[in-house]
Motif scaffolding. Structure first.
Motif, PDB file in Angstrom:
ATOM      1  N   SER A 343     -13.540  -3.940   8.772  1.00  0.00           N
ATOM      2  CA  SER A 343     -13.151  -2.586   8.380  1.00  0.00           C
ATOM      3  C   SER A 343     -14.112  -2.077   7.328  1.00  0.00           C
ATOM      4  O   SER A 343     -14.614  -2.843   6.498  1.00  0.00           O
ATOM      5  N   ARG A 347      -7.899   3.273   5.503  1.00  0.00           N
ATOM      6  CA  ARG A 347      -6.522   2.799   5.476  1.00  0.00           C
ATOM      7  C   ARG A 347      -5.676   3.482   6.543  1.00  0.00           C
ATOM      8  O   ARG A 347      -5.958   4.605   6.968  1.00  0.00           O
ATOM      9  N   THR A 348      -4.614   2.785   6.943  1.00  0.00           N
ATOM     10  CA  THR A 348      -3.648   3.377   7.860  1.00  0.00           C
ATOM     11  C   THR A 348      -2.683   4.255   7.069  1.00  0.00           C
ATOM     12  O   THR A 348      -2.751   4.333   5.833  1.00  0.00           O
ATOM     13  N   ASP A 354      -7.361  -0.648   7.751  1.00  0.00           N
ATOM     14  CA  ASP A 354      -7.460  -0.294   9.168  1.00  0.00           C
ATOM     15  C   ASP A 354      -8.602  -1.100   9.798  1.00  0.00           C
ATOM     16  O   ASP A 354      -9.766  -0.737   9.708  1.00  0.00           O
ATOM     17  N   GLU A 356     -10.861  -3.020  12.807  1.00  0.00           N
ATOM     18  CA  GLU A 356     -11.301  -2.918  14.186  1.00  0.00           C
ATOM     19  C   GLU A 356     -11.639  -4.325  14.674  1.00  0.00           C
ATOM     20  O   GLU A 356     -12.421  -5.038  14.040  1.00  0.00           O
TER      21      GLU A 356
END
Length: 593
Positions: A343, A347-348, A354, A356
């Motif tokens: 990442s 952020r989510t 967040d 990948e």
């Protein structure tokens, strides 16, 4: 009702007209007051600012630039920058570790100067014609080169062997297991001899593929390498004037995993199993291992690198010594099925990192043509900005607990180009002390002089206040941070130390919006005595970076410390037109006149 709405509109228009009055009007400065400038343009000044360790390069003229990382380079030239512990606990720096004879000249073989050399003592027995180099850390090595002088009184070794070791001890003392890297099969006269390295353990190399199934554009696919910390050169035949000028040890890049904790980063196994930071310390004698029992959470760790880097290679490695000596019996410490995610720090909605997923957990890709899991896994992908890395070990589905265990002695993370983004924060700048009167100042503007090649950027923001305070941090004896309430209720036997730092007072503002260009008016509250500046230096490509030559703040004396607004009357009757007044009350200091 219309009259009431009209009176409200008039009130707010009046208030807004006052709020947008410039600072210099509200704090009417004394006549003839000159703008002063606080400027940062020296290395010693920048080094007082806070930034992740090792992420900035300082120029001789006082400039600063996000650090640039080398690709393939000679790792022997900076061995002194790395330290490690011996079996007895003593810390030592890398360098020439030992020599059978003539130790005084041994350092010359890694000084970068091929005109200097080490010669074993001609009168010493052949068993004393050897020398060892300690690289200071276990690192991936692609090639070892030996450079010999060829002049009167200094000739090349004719017969010799070169050995390497990952640095894992075979006893409780500093005794290591070495393996042969290369050597002569007949007497030679060459002045340059080179040996390529292959991993002693089985390697699985995975290259990220695009959605079309082709290899990620830009992913490196270079030579093989093996984990090495110590190199031993053993002379097999005595010859007249035998000498060695240089030993060059090439590594594919700089392993930025080593500075994680110093940069303020962290490495945590999600369920607290094992000590994950031990797989990023450059020491083959420490490791991370975890085992998932039935009903437990999956084995996984999260890694914060401490800042944003351009990354193109990550290598997982277990111990060749453990695999070769069967220390673990049938449960060998191979690298088992896992996924790898990264990442850039986004952020989510819930505030979580967040990630990948770059590589899915695929047992087939690790096993390949073998029935045995690998001892080294290399992940290659096009350079991308990475702040966080996560790995999760995945069950093979056969019900075996062995397929749900994780073990690594080192995880190596290779950066390319410049640091992708770094935050640089000033200490508390006391304008009152700088001016010598200890009073608040009207802060005019923030400016900087910088070079911005294509893709590079600078962001700046500020905050300000009038007071500082001492902030305390409390710890248990085991080093765990606790609140003051927990510390006060804790038995004295469990209390650890308390630490204090000077921090912002309760009157400080939040960080301002970012300044869009140099020379903008100051965005934080003013007049104030103290301020902080935060610079964010970065680029959208690895090969470029901004260079800041200077940063300056303009300020003048404040006629008043501040003002306070007051609206009268405080109440208004609905539907009745009302006249309001807005009164500005000065807040003088004792020395305001």
């Amino acid at each position: 009702m219309k009259r009431f709405i009209r009176s409200q509109r008039l009130l707010w228009l009046f208030i807004l007209s006052l709020l947008i009055v410039p600072d210099f009007a509200l704090y009417a400065q004394t006549s003839g007051a000159a703008t002063q400038v606080y400027r940062v343009n020296r290395r010693s000044q920048w080094q007082q600012w806070t930034f992740p360790a090792g992420t900035l390069d300082f120029g001789l003229s006082g400039s600063l630039t996000p650090a640039r990382y080398k690709g393939l380079h000679n790792a022997a030239l900076n061995v002194g920058a790395f330290t490690h512990g011996l079996a007895g606990g003593r810390q030592v720096s890398g360098g020439v570790w030992k020599a059978g004879s003539n130790e005084a000249a041994a350092h010359r073989i890694i000084d970068g100067d091929s005109t200097t050399f080490w010669q074993p003592d001609a009168d010493a027995p052949l068993e004393d014609w050897w020398i060892e180099i300690d690289l200071g850390r276990a690192t991936m090595v692609t090639e070892v080169r030996l450079i010999f002088p060829d002049e009167e009184g200094a000739r090349p070794f004719r017969e010799f062997r070169v050995f390497g070791s990952e640095g894992r001890r075979v006893t409780r003392n500093d005794v290591f297991s070495f393996h042969l890297i290369g050597g002569t099969t007949r007497p030679i006269e060459e002045t340059l001899v080179s040996y390529k390295l292959d991993p002693l353990v089985r390697e699985a190399r995975r290259v990220r593929q695009s959605s079309e199934g082709v290899d990620d554009a830009g992913a490196a696919t270079d030579a093989n390498y093996d984990l090495v910390q110590f190199i031993r050169i053993l002379v097999d035949a005595k010859t007249a004037d035998a000498a060695l000028a240089e030993v060059e040890v090439y590594t594919p890049g700089e392993n930025i995993a080593l500075g994680t904790l110093e940069r303020g980063g962290t490495i945590q196994e999600r369920a607290g199993r094992g000590f994950a930071f031990k797989m990023a310390d450059g020491d083959a004698n420490s490791d991370w291992g975890a085992r998932r029992e039935r009903g437990q959470d999956p084995i996984a760790w999260d890694w914060d690198l401490g800042t944003l880097f351009w990354i193109d290679r990550i290598v997982f490695r277990t111990s060749d010594f453990l695999l070769r000596t069967l220390v673990y019996g049938s449960n060998l410490p191979h690298i088992r099925t896992h996924s790898l995610s990264v990442s850039d720090g986004r952020r989510t909605l819930t505030g979580a990192v967040d990630y990948e997923e770059l590589f899915v957990g695929d047992a087939a890709s690790l096993l390949s043509t073998s029935s045995e899991f690998p001892g080294q896994v290399t992940y290659l992908f096009a350079p991308r900005p990475v702040r966080f890395i996560a790995a999760e070990w995945i069950s093979s589905g056969d019900g075996s607990f062995q397929s749900q265990s994780g073990f690594l002695i080192e995880t190596l993370v290779y950066a390319t180009g410049h640091v992708a983004q770094v935050e640089v924060t000033s200490d508390f700048i006391d304008l009152g002390r700088i001016d010598g009167d200890n009073r608040v100042k009207v802060i005019d503007a923030i400016s900087w002089v910088a070079d911005l090649p294509e893709g590079a950027y600078i962001q700046a923001r500020t905050r300000s206040g009038n007071s500082l305070q001492e902030i305390y941090t409390y710890f248990r004896k085991d080093g765990t941070e606790v609140t003051k309430e927990q510390y006060d209720q804790m038995p004295n036997a469990l209390r650890g130390p308390t630490e204090s730092v000077i921090g912002a007072g309760t009157d400080w503002s939040e960080w301002s919006n970012f300044y869009q260009r140099s020379g903008e008016r100051f965005r934080s509250p003013s007049p104030r005595r103290y301020l902080q500046i935060q610079l964010i230096l970065g680029s959208d490509r690895p090969e470029t970076a901004p260079t800041v030559h200077s940063m300056s703040i303009g300020f003048t004396d404040a006629f008043l410390s501040g003002v306070q607004g007051e609206i009268q009357p405080r109440m208004a009757e609905p539907g009745v037109e009302q006249l309001f007044s807005y009164r500005i009350v000065p807040l003088p200091e004792s020395r305001d006149t």
